[in-house]
Write a protein that holds these residues in place. Structure first.
Motif, PDB file in Angstrom:
ATOM      1  N   VAL A 137       0.859  -1.187   0.000  1.00  0.00           N
ATOM      2  CA  VAL A 137       0.000   0.000   0.000  1.00  0.00           C
ATOM      3  C   VAL A 137       0.889   1.229   0.000  1.00  0.00           C
ATOM      4  CG1 VAL A 137      -1.803   1.254   1.221  1.00  0.00           C
ATOM      5  CG2 VAL A 137      -1.816  -1.241   1.225  1.00  0.00           C
ATOM      6  N   LEU A 138       0.739   2.061  -1.026  1.00  0.00           N
ATOM      7  CA  LEU A 138       1.588   3.239  -1.209  1.00  0.00           C
ATOM      8  C   LEU A 138       0.703   4.485  -1.224  1.00  0.00           C
ATOM      9  CD1 LEU A 138       3.729   1.790  -4.173  1.00  0.00           C
ATOM     10  CD2 LEU A 138       4.142   1.544  -1.707  1.00  0.00           C
ATOM     11  N   ASP A 139       0.885   5.350  -0.240  1.00  0.00           N
ATOM     12  CA  ASP A 139       0.077   6.567  -0.121  1.00  0.00           C
ATOM     13  C   ASP A 139       0.885   7.757  -0.629  1.00  0.00           C
ATOM     14  OD1 ASP A 139      -1.769   8.471   0.499  1.00  0.00           O
ATOM     15  OD2 ASP A 139      -1.852   8.050   2.659  1.00  0.00           O
ATOM     16  N   GLU A 140       0.464   8.308  -1.762  1.00  0.00           N
ATOM     17  CA  GLU A 140       1.184   9.415  -2.409  1.00  0.00           C
ATOM     18  C   GLU A 140       2.670   9.087  -2.537  1.00  0.00           C
ATOM     19  OE1 GLU A 140      -0.107  11.978  -3.779  1.00  0.00           O
ATOM     20  OE2 GLU A 140      -2.145  11.942  -3.002  1.00  0.00           O
ATOM     21  N   PRO A 141       3.024   7.976  -3.200  1.00  0.00           N
ATOM     22  CA  PRO A 141       4.426   7.538  -3.213  1.00  0.00           C
ATOM     23  C   PRO A 141       5.341   8.408  -4.062  1.00  0.00           C
ATOM     24  CG  PRO A 141       3.124   6.166  -4.669  1.00  0.00           C
ATOM     25  CD  PRO A 141       2.157   7.083  -3.977  1.00  0.00           C
ATOM     26  N   ASN A 142       4.790   9.291  -4.896  1.00  0.00           N
ATOM     27  CA  ASN A 142       5.638  10.095  -5.781  1.00  0.00           C
ATOM     28  C   ASN A 142       5.541  11.587  -5.476  1.00  0.00           C
ATOM     29  OD1 ASN A 142       3.007  10.334  -6.658  1.00  0.00           O
ATOM     30  ND2 ASN A 142       3.565  10.476  -8.839  1.00  0.00           N
ATOM     31  N   SER A 143       5.123  11.934  -4.260  1.00  0.00           N
ATOM     32  CA  SER A 143       4.937  13.355  -3.939  1.00  0.00           C
ATOM     33  C   SER A 143       6.256  14.126  -3.962  1.00  0.00           C
ATOM     34  CB  SER A 143       4.272  13.501  -2.568  1.00  0.00           C
ATOM     35  OG  SER A 143       5.036  12.843  -1.566  1.00  0.00           O
ATOM     36  N   ASN A 144       7.379  13.422  -3.722  1.00  0.00           N
ATOM     37  CA  ASN A 144       8.682  14.102  -3.716  1.00  0.00           C
ATOM     38  C   ASN A 144       9.628  13.557  -4.783  1.00  0.00           C
ATOM     39  OD1 ASN A 144       8.320  15.819  -1.307  1.00  0.00           O
ATOM     40  ND2 ASN A 144       8.169  13.872  -0.223  1.00  0.00           N
ATOM     41  N   LEU A 145       9.089  12.854  -5.757  1.00  0.00           N
ATOM     42  CA  LEU A 145       9.945  12.199  -6.748  1.00  0.00           C
ATOM     43  C   LEU A 145      10.083  13.032  -8.010  1.00  0.00           C
ATOM     44  CD1 LEU A 145       8.771   8.475  -6.503  1.00  0.00           C
ATOM     45  CD2 LEU A 145      10.556   9.659  -5.199  1.00  0.00           C
ATOM     46  N   ASP A 146      11.245  12.876  -8.679  1.00  0.00           N
ATOM     47  CA  ASP A 146      11.455  13.478  -9.985  1.00  0.00           C
ATOM     48  C   ASP A 146      11.050  12.470 -11.054  1.00  0.00           C
ATOM     49  OD1 ASP A 146      13.437  11.592  -9.814  1.00  0.00           O
ATOM     50  OD2 ASP A 146      15.095  13.037  -9.653  1.00  0.00           O
ATOM     51  N   THR A 147      11.358  12.784 -12.290  1.00  0.00           N
ATOM     52  CA  THR A 147      10.955  11.905 -13.394  1.00  0.00           C
ATOM     53  C   THR A 147      11.582  10.527 -13.256  1.00  0.00           C
ATOM     54  OG1 THR A 147      10.773  13.826 -14.859  1.00  0.00           O
ATOM     55  CG2 THR A 147      10.924  11.649 -15.892  1.00  0.00           C
ATOM     56  N   GLU A 148      12.864  10.487 -12.884  1.00  0.00           N
ATOM     57  CA  GLU A 148      13.530   9.200 -12.705  1.00  0.00           C
ATOM     58  C   GLU A 148      12.863   8.401 -11.584  1.00  0.00           C
ATOM     59  OE1 GLU A 148      17.913   7.423 -11.343  1.00  0.00           O
ATOM     60  OE2 GLU A 148      17.651   9.571 -11.740  1.00  0.00           O
ATOM     61  N   GLY A 149      12.498   9.069 -10.502  1.00  0.00           N
ATOM     62  CA  GLY A 149      11.816   8.393  -9.401  1.00  0.00           C
ATOM     63  C   GLY A 149      10.444   7.887  -9.806  1.00  0.00           C
ATOM     64  N   ASP A 150       9.720   8.666 -10.612  1.00  0.00           N
ATOM     65  CA  ASP A 150       8.401   8.227 -11.096  1.00  0.00           C
ATOM     66  C   ASP A 150       8.521   6.955 -11.924  1.00  0.00           C
ATOM     67  OD1 ASP A 150       6.883  10.213  -9.893  1.00  0.00           O
ATOM     68  OD2 ASP A 150       7.120  11.600 -11.579  1.00  0.00           O
ATOM     69  N   GLU A 151       9.525   6.921 -12.786  1.00  0.00           N
ATOM     70  CA  GLU A 151       9.713   5.734 -13.627  1.00  0.00           C
ATOM     71  C   GLU A 151      10.076   4.521 -12.785  1.00  0.00           C
ATOM     72  OE1 GLU A 151      12.699   6.984 -16.339  1.00  0.00           O
ATOM     73  OE2 GLU A 151      11.338   8.229 -17.572  1.00  0.00           O
ATOM     74  N   ALA A 152      10.921   4.727 -11.769  1.00  0.00           N
ATOM     75  CA  ALA A 152      11.298   3.619 -10.884  1.00  0.00           C
ATOM     76  C   ALA A 152      10.087   3.129 -10.107  1.00  0.00           C
ATOM     77  CB  ALA A 152      12.395   4.074  -9.924  1.00  0.00           C
ATOM     78  N   LEU A 153       9.211   4.046  -9.704  1.00  0.00           N
ATOM     79  CA  LEU A 153       7.994   3.665  -8.979  1.00  0.00           C
ATOM     80  C   LEU A 153       7.094   2.800  -9.858  1.00  0.00           C
ATOM     81  CD1 LEU A 153       5.942   3.910  -6.634  1.00  0.00           C
ATOM     82  CD2 LEU A 153       5.158   6.050  -7.686  1.00  0.00           C
ATOM     83  N   THR A 154       6.893   3.214 -11.099  1.00  0.00           N
ATOM     84  CA  THR A 154       6.041   2.434 -12.002  1.00  0.00           C
ATOM     85  C   THR A 154       6.617   1.041 -12.225  1.00  0.00           C
ATOM     86  OG1 THR A 154       5.315   4.456 -13.124  1.00  0.00           O
ATOM     87  CG2 THR A 154       5.007   2.381 -14.296  1.00  0.00           C
ATOM     88  N   ARG A 155       7.948   0.930 -12.400  1.00  0.00           N
ATOM     89  CA  ARG A 155       8.569  -0.380 -12.577  1.00  0.00           C
ATOM     90  C   ARG A 155       8.398  -1.239 -11.322  1.00  0.00           C
ATOM     91  NH1 ARG A 155      12.728   2.771 -14.975  1.00  0.00           N
ATOM     92  NH2 ARG A 155      13.917   2.649 -13.026  1.00  0.00           N
ATOM     93  N   ALA A 156       8.522  -0.600 -10.163  1.00  0.00           N
ATOM     94  CA  ALA A 156       8.370  -1.353  -8.910  1.00  0.00           C
ATOM     95  C   ALA A 156       6.955  -1.893  -8.760  1.00  0.00           C
ATOM     96  CB  ALA A 156       8.723  -0.450  -7.736  1.00  0.00           C
ATOM     97  N   VAL A 157       5.960  -1.083  -9.100  1.00  0.00           N
ATOM     98  CA  VAL A 157       4.564  -1.530  -8.993  1.00  0.00           C
ATOM     99  C   VAL A 157       4.314  -2.701  -9.937  1.00  0.00           C
ATOM    100  CG1 VAL A 157       2.170  -0.859  -9.419  1.00  0.00           C
ATOM    101  CG2 VAL A 157       3.698   0.707  -8.208  1.00  0.00           C
ATOM    102  N   ARG A 158       4.783  -2.592 -11.155  1.00  0.00           N
ATOM    103  CA  ARG A 158       4.573  -3.674 -12.121  1.00  0.00           C
ATOM    104  C   ARG A 158       5.342  -4.929 -11.723  1.00  0.00           C
ATOM    105  NH1 ARG A 158       5.026   0.278 -17.418  1.00  0.00           N
ATOM    106  NH2 ARG A 158       2.806   0.887 -17.491  1.00  0.00           N
ATOM    107  N   GLY A 159       6.579  -4.742 -11.213  1.00  0.00           N
ATOM    108  CA  GLY A 159       7.351  -5.895 -10.785  1.00  0.00           C
ATOM    109  C   GLY A 159       6.693  -6.636  -9.635  1.00  0.00           C
ATOM    110  N   ALA A 160       6.142  -5.902  -8.685  1.00  0.00           N
ATOM    111  CA  ALA A 160       5.471  -6.538  -7.552  1.00  0.00           C
ATOM    112  C   ALA A 160       4.238  -7.292  -8.021  1.00  0.00           C
ATOM    113  CB  ALA A 160       5.090  -5.480  -6.517  1.00  0.00           C
TER     114      ALA A 160
END
Length: 582
Positions: free
Chosen positions: A493-516
C-alpha cells in the motif's frame, strides 16, 4: 498471596510482587540497621555511666572498638539495602518497559492525537527512580518508631511522653503534607507535560518556524507555558519545603526538650547523666524516618500519581494475545462494507466501501483532497480499526493476525515519510536483525534505489540520522519505498508515493509496482498525479468518503474522470494594424 477469583491484578502490582523476596530481604536488613542505630545511644550511656565514674581507659577503648565495628556493619547494611532497592526499580523497569513501549505505539491508533505522548515512559521512570532512592528506606524504618519510643519510656516515662508528643506532631505534619501537596503536584505534572509537548512540536517544525518568522512567537508561547509550570511547581515545592522545614524545627525542639527533661530528672535524681544524652539521641533517631519521609514526599506523590496513571493505561490496553498462526496470504484482499472513523473520533470519514482484489491486481485510489483516501489505506494495512465491516486477507480478517506476523505480509509507504536513526540498510530491512544483504539489495533494486545508495558516502552503511536528516525528501521517499518492498510482501500500500519524486523516481515507482504485481502481489496506490497509477489495472474513485466508481482503469477514467470539453475561447486575429475581432 493467592489471587482473588474474578479479580485481575494490575501488571504493575504483579511486577512488583515478583520482587517480594527482595522486599523481604530489605525488611530484614532494615531491622538489623535499626537495631544497630542503638549503637550511638548505648555508647553514650556507657561512657557517661561507666567510663567517666570509673575513669577506665581500657573500657573506653573497648567501647570505641565495638562501636566502630557496629557502625561499619551498619554502613555496609545500608549500602546493601540501597543497592537492593535500586535493583528492584531496575527489575520493575525491565519487566514493564516493553509493555509501556507497546502502549506508546498502540495508543495513537486507538485514541488518535489526544494521548499523553511519552508520558507513560516518564511515569515508569518516576516509579523506578523513587524505588531506587531514599524514599522507600523511610517507609521501612517507620514501623520501628514505636520500638524507639518504647525504649524512651523505659528510660523514664517523662522522656517517653516527650518523644511521643514529638512523634504525634511530626506524623500530623506528614498527613498535612499529603493533603496539601496532592493538588499542586498534580497540576505541576500536567503543566510539565504541556510544556514538553510544545517544545517537542517546535523542534519537529524548526524549519517552518524559522522560515515563516514564527520562532519568536512560539518562544513567547513556550515562555508563558513554562511560567505556568514553574509557578505550579513552585507552589508544590513551597508546600513540601515549608512543612519539611517545620518538621526539622520540631526535631531540634524535641531534642532540646528531651535534654531539658533529662536534666530535670537528673536534678531530682530520677535518672543518670547518660540517660540525658542517650534519650536525646534515641528520640531523634525515632523521628528521623518521619523527617526523611517528609523530605521525599514530593517524589512519593509523583511516583504514586505515575503508578496510578500507568496502571490505568495498562489495564485499558491489555497485552494482545498471540492468535493462531495462519498460512501466508497469497490469493486475495477483500474489503467488506468498511466504514472508518479516526481513532478517538466519532465522525465517519469513509462509508461502506466494498471491493475485492486478486493476486497480481493493482489498484489506484483517486479522489479530491479530504475524500478519505489515506483513511482507507490505513484500514487496509490494519493501523486503523473499521467502525463497521472487515478487511480480509485470503478470507481472514486482519484482527486474526498479530501485528508482527501481519507486518511481514504488508508493505506500507505512508504519506508522511519518516525514517529512523540508523543505516540505510537497517531502514530498508525494517531493523530485522536476521536480514541478509541479498534481501536488502533485492528490495533496493526493486525500488530502483540501488544505484543511488551505492553512490552515498558509505553505501548501505550510511548513517541517515534522526528522521533521515541526512537525506533529501526524494531520497527518503525512495528508501521508504524499498522498505515497503522488503521481504516480498503480499499486500503493498503506497500513499502518495511520488509526492517528492522526480521523473527518474516516477519511472522507478512504475517499474516497482509492475514488478510486484508480476510476482503475485497486490498493490494499492493512492495518487493525485496520473503518473503514479500507470502501473495499476483498477481504479477506485472516492468522493466525500464514498465510492463513486470502481473497475478497470481505462473504463473508470473514461466514464468518471474524462475531462469536460470547454468551449474554445474567442480567436484573436493579430495583424500589423492591431487586433481584429472575428
Amino acid at each position: 498471596m493467592a489471587a482473588i477469583p474474578g479479580v485481575r491484578r494490575s501488571e504493575l502490582g504483579e511486577a512488583l510482587r515478583a520482587c517480594r523476596t527482595a522486599f523481604i530481604g530489605v525488611g530484614i536488613i532494615s531491622s538489623m540497621i535499626n537495631l544497630l542505630y542503638l549503637t550511638g545511644s548505648i555508647f553514650m550511656l556507657e561512657v557517661y555511666d561507666r567510663v567517666l565514674p570509673s575513669r577506665s581507659v581500657p573500657t573506653l577503648v573497648g567501647l570505641i572498638i565495638l562501636a566502630v565495628g557496629l557502625y561499619a556493619a551498619q554502613g555496609v547494611l545500608d549500602l546493601i539495602r540501597g543497592r537492593i532497592l535500586g535493583r528492584i526499580g531496575t527489575s520493575l523497569d525491565e519487566a514493564l518497559n516493553a509493555r509501556v513501549f507497546e502502549t506508546i505505539v498502540r495508543l495513537p491508533l486507538l485514541v488518535g492525537g489526544r494521548n499523553e505522548g511519552l508520558q507513560p515512559l516518564r511515569d515508569l521512570d518516576n516509579v523506578r527512580s523513587f524505588l531506587g532512592g531514599l524514599g522507600p528506606s523511610a517507609f521501612f524504618d517507620l514501623p520501628w518508631l514505636p520500638f524507639y519510643l518504647a525504649i524512651c519510656f523505659a528510660f523514664h516515662w517523662l522522656i517517653g511522653v516527650t518523644a511521643l508528643a514529638g512523634a504525634i506532631i511530626l506524623v500530623a505534619l506528614t498527613l498535612v503534607t499529603e493533603f496539601m501537596s496532592r493538588q499542586p503536584a498534580r497540576e505541576a505534572m500536567g503543566l510539565a507535560a504541556r510544556r514538553n509537548d510544545l517544545a517537542a512540536a517546535s523542534r519537529r517544525n524548526a524549519e517552518v518556524l524559522v522560515a515563516m518568522g514564527m520562532a519568536s512567537r512560539l518562544a513567547r508561547r513556550w515562555s508563558e507555558t513554562n511560567e505556568k509550570y514553574l509557578s505550579g511547581n513552585q507552589r508544590a515545592s513551597d508546600v513540601v519545603g515549608g512543612l519539611g522545614a517545620a518538621a526539622k524545627v520540631m526535631r531540634m525542639i524535641l531534642q532540646s526538650a528531651v535534654l531539658a527533661v533529662g536534666a530535670y530528672l537528673v536534678i531530682h535524681q530520677e535518672a543518670t547523666a547518660g540517660i540525658i544524652i542517650a534519650g536525646s539521641i534515641l528520640s531523634a533517631r525515632a523521628l528521623a524516618p518521619v523527617d526523611l519521609a517528609i523530605a521525599h514526599w514530593k517524589g512519593f506523590v509523583a511516583a504514586r500519581q505515575s503508578w496510578h496513571r500507568l496502571s490505568r493505561l495498562l489495564d485499558k490496553m491489555p497485552p494482545v494475545a498471540a492468535p493462531t498462526l495462519l498460512q501466508d496470504p497469497s490469493s486475495q484482499v477483500s474489503v467488506e462494507g468498511v466504514t472508518i472513523a479516526a481513532p478517538g473520533d466519532q465522525r465517519v470519514i469513509v462509508t461502506d466501501v466494498n471491493f475485492q482484489l486478486a493476486a497480481g491486481n493493482g489498484l489506484g485510489v483517486i479522489g479530491p483532497s479530504g475524500s478519505g483516501k489515506s483513511s482507507l489505506v490505513r484500514a487496509l494495512v490494519g493501523v486503523w480499526q473499521p467502525v463497521r465491516g472487515k478487511v480480509r486477507l485470503d478470507g481472514a480478517a486482519l484482527d486474526q493476525w498479530s501485528s508482527d506476523v501481519l507486518g511481514r505480509h504488508i508493505g506500507y509507504l505512508p504519506q508522511d515519510v519518516e525514517l529512523f536513526a540508523g543505516t540505510v540498510a537497517q531502514n530498508i530491512c525494517r531493523f530485522d536483525g536476521e536480514a541478509t544483504s541479498d534481501g536488502i539489495i533485492a528490495a533496493a533494486k526493486e525500488a530502483g534505489v540501488h544505484e543511488m545508495i551505492i553512490k552515498m558516502r558509505d553505501g548501505y552503511n550510511t548513517e541517515i540520522g534522526e528522521n533521515g536528516a541526512a537525506l533529501s525528501a526524494g531520497q527518503a521517499q525512495r528508501i521508504a519505498l524499498a522498505r515497503a518492498l522488503y521481504g516480498d510482501p503480499f499486500l503493498i500500500v503506497l500513499d502518495e508515493p511520488n509526492s517528492n519524486l522526480d521523473t527518474e523516481g516516477d519511472e522507478a515507482l512504475t517499474r516497482a509496482v509492475r514488478g510486484a504485481r508480476e510476482r503475485g502481489a497486490i498493490v494499492v496506490v493512492v495518487a493525485h498525479r496520473p503518473i503514479a497509477i500507470e502501473g495499476v489495472d483498477n481504479i477506485l474513485v472516492l468522493r466525500d468518503g464514498r465510492m463513486q466508481a470502481f473497475g478497470p482503469k481505462e473504463q473508470v477514467l473514461a466514464q468518471v474522470l474524462a475531462p469536460r470539453v470547454a468551449p474554445p475561447p474567442p480567436i484573436k486575429i493579430v495583424s500589423e494594424g492591431g487586433v481584429k475581432k472575428p
